[in-house]
Design an enzyme around this catalytic site. Structure first.
Site, PDB file in Angstrom:
ATOM      1  CB  THR B 146      36.755  -3.167 103.244  1.00  0.00           C
ATOM      2  OG1 THR B 146      36.465  -4.555 103.118  1.00  0.00           O
ATOM      3  CG2 THR B 146      37.592  -2.719 102.058  1.00  0.00           C
ATOM      4  CE  LYS B 168      38.950  -6.426 101.603  1.00  0.00           C
ATOM      5  NZ  LYS B 168      37.577  -6.439 100.947  1.00  0.00           N
ATOM      6  CB  THR B 179      39.284 -15.675  97.445  1.00  0.00           C
ATOM      7  OG1 THR B 179      38.413 -15.148  98.443  1.00  0.00           O
ATOM      8  CG2 THR B 179      40.689 -15.569  97.979  1.00  0.00           C
ATOM      9  CD  GLU B 259      30.387  -7.607 105.146  1.00  0.00           C
ATOM     10  OE1 GLU B 259      29.361  -8.065 104.640  1.00  0.00           O
ATOM     11  OE2 GLU B 259      31.051  -6.676 104.653  1.00  0.00           O
ATOM     12  CB  SER B 383      33.497   2.235 103.664  1.00  0.00           C
ATOM     13  OG  SER B 383      34.882   2.048 103.517  1.00  0.00           O
TER      14      SER B 383
END
EC number: 2.3.1.35
Lengths: 383, 383
Positions: B146, B168, B179, B259, B383
C-alpha cells in the site's frame, strides 16, 4: 488574579538567570495564613524529579508555608547533587521568610538530566522574597512557563471565598494522578484532609483527562494551599465543585496552548460499562498517532478511531459501535453511515462521540492533533 | 523468490482495479502439495476486519489450499455486506482452483470503513488464477503493498528444504501476536501443530517486537503454508530457527520502509527482571513521541528515555539505570555521564542500550523516529 486572587497570599515572579532567554524563571508563592493547610498530587511516573521527592516529604504533615517554582531545568536524573540543590533552595526560602524548610514545596520544569545552578537559584529566591506582593500572581504565572506561548491563570469565586490558580505545560502532557506544574490557592477555611479529598476529586476529572501527547512527565505537581483568610468554611461539595471548575478551566488552557497543536479534540465516550472503561477507550484514541495525524489533515478517518478502541480491554461489540465526528454520524453499528466528506474538521474544536452501547458510564478525554509543528518543536527542544 | 522459492507453490499478482492508482492490487498463492498443512497468527486487536473473522474459521482444521490477498481496501467495519464480500472472494478462488472455499484464507489491507467492489475482486481472482506460476512470487509481493515504497521478500534455505515469504506494511505498524500481511511458504514436511508452534515462536521475537508507530492494525495476519514437496521433515528446532531468521529479515525490511521514517531505532534492554519487563520497557520508549521526535532532530535527549521507562510496571531503580546511545554512555546510575553532544545520531541506524540492573533478561524492540513526513503521509492517507 492567579494565585493572589484569594486573600492571605503573596507571590512574585523574577529573573534568576536559569533560562538562556533571560525571561522570568523563578516564582514564589507564600501563604500568610492564618491557616497553612495544603494538599498535593504528584505525577505517577516512577522516574521522579528531585523536587517531587522533596515535596512528598514536605506535604506529609499537610502544612505548607510557601512554594518555590523554577523553569529552565527539571532537576531530574541529576543524582545526589540535584537533590541537594532542591534542599538548598527550600532552605533559602525558609531563611528569607523565617519559616521551616520542611514547609516549603519545590517545583522545577525544563530539560531532564542537567544540573541547576544553585547560586542563581539562591540569589533568585532572595530577589523574589523582596518582591512579594498581593498583586504578584500574574508575575508568578509568567515565571513558570517553558514552551507555553502564554501564562495560564483562572479564578472561581464562592460565597465569601475564592479559589485561584496558575498552570504551565505545553508538552510531555499526559498527567497520571497529577499534571504539569499547577499552584492553586484559596482563602476558604479547610483542613488538609478536606483539601486532599477535594483536590483528588477535581484532578481526577480534569488534569487526569488531559492527554495531549501521551507522554507523562517526571515533574508533574498540583499544589493546593489554603490560607483561611476569608474566615468562611464552605461545604466540601461546594468547594469541590468550584475547584473542579477551576481545574477544568486550566486544563482547557493547557490543551489550547499545547506544543504545535492545530486542533483541540474532545473524545467523549458514552454508554461504557464503567467510567474506567470510558476513560481507557477515550485515551486509546487520544494516543493514536494515525488518528491524530488525520485530524491535523482535516481527514475524518473514523476507521482509526475503531482500530484504537480495539486495543483496549473495555467491553464492547465492534458491530454495535457508533462514531460521530463534529455532529455527523459516520459509523453506526460498526458500519459506514453518513459519508465522511460531510464532516467539517476545519474548526480548531473537534468533537468525537463514541457510543459503545455497553452500559451507562461516560467520560471525556481532551487531546490535540499530531502536527508538523509538534514534531519540529520537539526535535529542536533545548530549554 | 518470495512465496514461490519453495517447491509446491504457485503465485500471481494482478491488477483488479481496486487501487485508484491502477497498480497491482490482488495476489493469489496456491499450495499444490502434496501436503496442505498451515498455521496462522492474527492481530490481537479486538476490532477485526472481515478477512480476519473469515480466516480464523478457515485455519481451524489446519488445512489451507490457497490464500488470496488484496490491497486497496481493508474490508473492516463494513458490516454484513463486507463479510459477504470476503466469503464470495473465497468462493471465487475455490471455483477457479477446484478446492473448498473453507480452505481459502483471505487477507485485505487499505482504508477502513469502505466497501470493496465484489465484481472487481471476482474478476481479479479469475485473472490471477489464469496467471499462476512457480515464478509468480515477486508479482504477488508487489500486489499487496500500500504505502510501502517497495515489496518485501526473503528466503532462508535449510538442508534440502527452504522457507520463503513476503510482507507488506508501512504504517499502523505495532503488531500484537501478528503483524501486517505476511505469507510464508515452505516445502518442508511438517504438520499443522508443528507449523503453529514454530510460527508462534518466530513471530514472538520478530514481528511482535516491531513497533513503528504504536498503532495496532485491524487486519494483521501472518500465514505459514507447507507443501511437503521437498519430501524432507526437518527437526522442529532447525525449522524454527530458519523461520525466525526469515521473520526477523522481513521485520527489518518493514522497519526500514516505515512511513516517513528517517531513523531505524533498536531499543535494547538488558538486565531486566524478566523478558516481559524488557519488552515493556523497550516498547514504552519506542512509543514515546517526544523521544521519537528528538531522534528525528538528531538530539540525544536521554531524559525522555528515562521518563518513558518510569511509566512502566517493570522493576528498576531510577538511580541505578544506565543509558547508552550509539555507543556513548550518556547516563550512568540515573545521573549525567558523558556529554550528550558526543552522541552522533546522523546515521540512519540508532542503538539505544538501557541497562536496568534488575535481573538478567533482555529484549530488543525495533522502532522508527517521528518525522514531518510521517505526519504528512498520515494526514493525507487515502488508499
Amino acid at each position: 488574579m492567579s494565585v493572589t486572587a484569594s486573600a492571605g497570599f503573596e507571590a512574585a515572579g523574577v529573573r534568576a538567570g536559569l533560562k538562556a532567554s533571560g525571561n522570568p524563571d523563578l516564582a514564589l508563592v507564600v501563604n500568610r495564613g492564618p491557616l497553612d493547610s495544603a494538599a498535593v498530587v504528584f505525577t505517577s511516573n516512577r522516574s521522579q524529579a528531585n523536587p517531587i521527592i522533596w515535596s512528598k516529604q514536605v506535604i506529609a504533615d499537610g502544612a505548607v508555608s510557601a512554594i518555590v517554582l523554577n523553569s529552565g531545568g527539571a532537576n531530574c536524573f541529576t543524582g545526589a547533587q540535584g537533590f541537594q540543590t532542591t534542599h538548598a533552595t527550600a532552605e533559602a526560602v525558609a531563611r528569607a521568610l523565617d519559616v521551616s524548610a520542611g514547609d516549603v514545596l519545590v517545583c522545577s520544569t525544563g530539560l531532564i538530566g542537567e544540573q541547576l545552578p544553585l547560586d542563581k537559584l539562591v540569589a533568585g529566591v532572595a530577589t523574589a522574597a523582596d518582591s512579594l506582593s498581593t498583586e504578584g500572581g500574574p508575575d508568578a504565572a509568567a515565571a513558570i512557563i517553558t514552551t507555553d506561548s502564554r501564562p495560564k491563570t483562572a479564578v472561581v469565586t464562592g460565597d465569601g471565598w475564592s479559589v485561584g490558580g496558575m498552570a504551565k505545560g505545553a508538552g510531555m502532557l499526559a498527567p497520571g494522578l497529577a499534571t504539569m506544574l499547577v499552584v492553586i490557592t484559596t482563602d476558604a477555611v479547610l483542613d488538609s484532609p478536606a483539601l486532599d479529598s477535594a483536590l483528588r476529586a477535581a484532578t481526577r476529572v480534569s488534569f487526569d483527562r488531559l492527554d495531549s501527547d501521551g507522554c507523562m512527565s517526571t515533574n508533574d505537581q498540583v499544589s493546593l494551599l489554603a490560607s483561611g483568610a476569608s474566615g468562611i468554611a464552605p461545604g466540601i461539595d461546594a468547594f469541590t465543585a468550584a475547584l473542579t471548575e477551576l481545574c477544568l478551566d486550566l486544563a482547557r488552557q493547557l490543551q489550547s496552548d499545547a506544543e504545535g497543536a492545530s486542533h483541540d479534540i474532545a473524545i467523549e465516550v458514552v454508554n461504557a460499562a464503567t467510567e474506567d472503561d470510558a476513560v481507557e477507550v477515550a485515551r486509546s484514541v487520544a494516543r493514536n498517532n494515525l488518528f491524530k495525524a488525520a485530524v491535523f489533515g482535516n481527514d475524518p478517518n473514523w476507521g482509526r478511531v475503531l482500530a484504537a478502541i480495539g486495543t483496549t480491554r473495555a467491553p464492547f461489540d465492534p458491530y454495535a459501535v457508533d462514531v460521530t465526528m463534529n455532529g455527523v454520524r459516520v459509523c453506526s453499528n460498526g458500519a459506514p453511515d453518513r459519508p465522511r466528506d460531510e464532516v467539517d474538521l476545519a474548526p480548531r474544536a473537534v468533537h468525537v462521540l463514541i457510543d459503545l452501547k455497553a452500559g451507562d458510564a461516560t467520560a471525556t478525554v481532551l487531546t490535540n492533533d499530531l502536527t508538523h509543528d509538534y514534531v519540529h518543536e520537539n526535535s529542536a527542544y533545548a530549554s
